[in-house]
Motif scaffolding. Structure first.
Motif, PDB file in Angstrom:
ATOM      1  N   GLN A  58       0.804  -1.230   0.000  1.00 38.45           N
ATOM      2  CA  GLN A  58       0.000   0.000   0.000  1.00 38.45           C
ATOM      3  C   GLN A  58       0.835   1.277   0.000  1.00 38.45           C
ATOM      4  N   SER A  98       4.718   3.402  -0.750  1.00 36.48           N
ATOM      5  CA  SER A  98       6.076   3.523  -1.317  1.00 36.48           C
ATOM      6  C   SER A  98       6.871   4.453  -0.416  1.00 36.48           C
ATOM      7  N   LYS A 132      -0.147   4.240  -2.162  1.00 35.72           N
ATOM      8  CA  LYS A 132      -0.400   3.894  -3.560  1.00 35.72           C
ATOM      9  C   LYS A 132      -1.866   4.139  -3.902  1.00 35.72           C
ATOM     10  N   GLN A 133      -2.111   4.370  -5.183  1.00 39.66           N
ATOM     11  CA  GLN A 133      -3.486   4.671  -5.639  1.00 39.66           C
ATOM     12  C   GLN A 133      -4.399   3.461  -5.443  1.00 39.66           C
TER      13      GLN A 133
END
Length: 216
Positions: free
Chosen positions: A182, A184, A215-216
């Motif tokens: 989820q 970075s 993260k998207q």
């Protein structure tokens, strides 16, 4: 009942009220160089500054087009921030300030950027839990920036008492308990910056910078 307070006994809101209540203004109001460097390239959105003090970072964010919110435990600091924001022509939701204890405060909103700058105290408090809470408030694609003193300033006198450890990049990431599916990690390091000490001499400060993206 003993009403005597020494530093050991002053915790939470009492400590910070004493910190901010004792002077006209504690901080310069200028944004930190690390925040400026990492945030300037981001597209403005909604931001949340936890432990926002007198609101300098929040107002800098607002001036860059963010809808900026600051939360701080000290009502004195928050009132000072509100007055400053009004003086500079910022209205809500451009710059919003909330006085609350972060270990109790919650919101259903998520933010494109959550910052914690020098979110430290000379006593133990629920810092790891608040870091994790901060991460939960980051919207998909959004960022979390935690900036801390990594060591005592080079000019600081020796201190005999126990102080909580200075956060390091690995201890911050450990406290955050991130799921790598989820998140970075964009930056996790100690950086040195040159400053002028209280006597006007050159000095160095070491800061722990942890900059992560959901993260998207």
């Amino acid at each position: 009942m003993d009403h005597h307070h020494d530093t050991e006994e002053l915790r939470g809101v009492e400590f910070w009220e004493k910190h901010y209540g004792g002077s006209e203004r504690v901080w310069s109001g200028k944004v930190n160089q690390v925040i400026e460097r990492l945030v300037t390239p981001l597209a403005p959105g909604t931001s949340l500054d936890l432990g926002s003090g007198e609101g300098g970072d929040v107002m800098w964010m607002a001036s860059r087009g963010w809808q900026a919110t600051g939360v701080d435990i000290s009502p004195t600091a928050v009132e000072r921030a509100r007055q400053d924001a009004a003086k500079h022509g910022f209205t809500e939701p451009q710059a919003t300030f909330i006085a609350a204890d972060l270990s109790e405060w919650s919101t259903s909103q998520t933010f494109d950027l959550v910052t914690l700058s020098f979110f430290q105290a000379p006593f133990e408090f629920a810092r790891a839990e608040i870091l994790r809470k901060a991460a939960q408030l980051v919207a998909p694609g959004g960022h979390l920036l935690a900036l801390s003193h990594a060591a005592r300033p080079s000019f600081a006198p020796a201190f005999d008492g126990e102080v909580p450890a200075f956060p390091q990049p690995d201890t911050e990431l450990e406290a955050l308990q991130l799921d790598s599916d989820q998140w970075s990690v964009l930056q996790a390091e100690v950086i040195e910056r040159e400053i002028t000490d209280p006597n006007g001499n050159p000095a160095t400060l070491e800061d722990t910078v942890v900059f992560i993206q959901r993260k998207q």
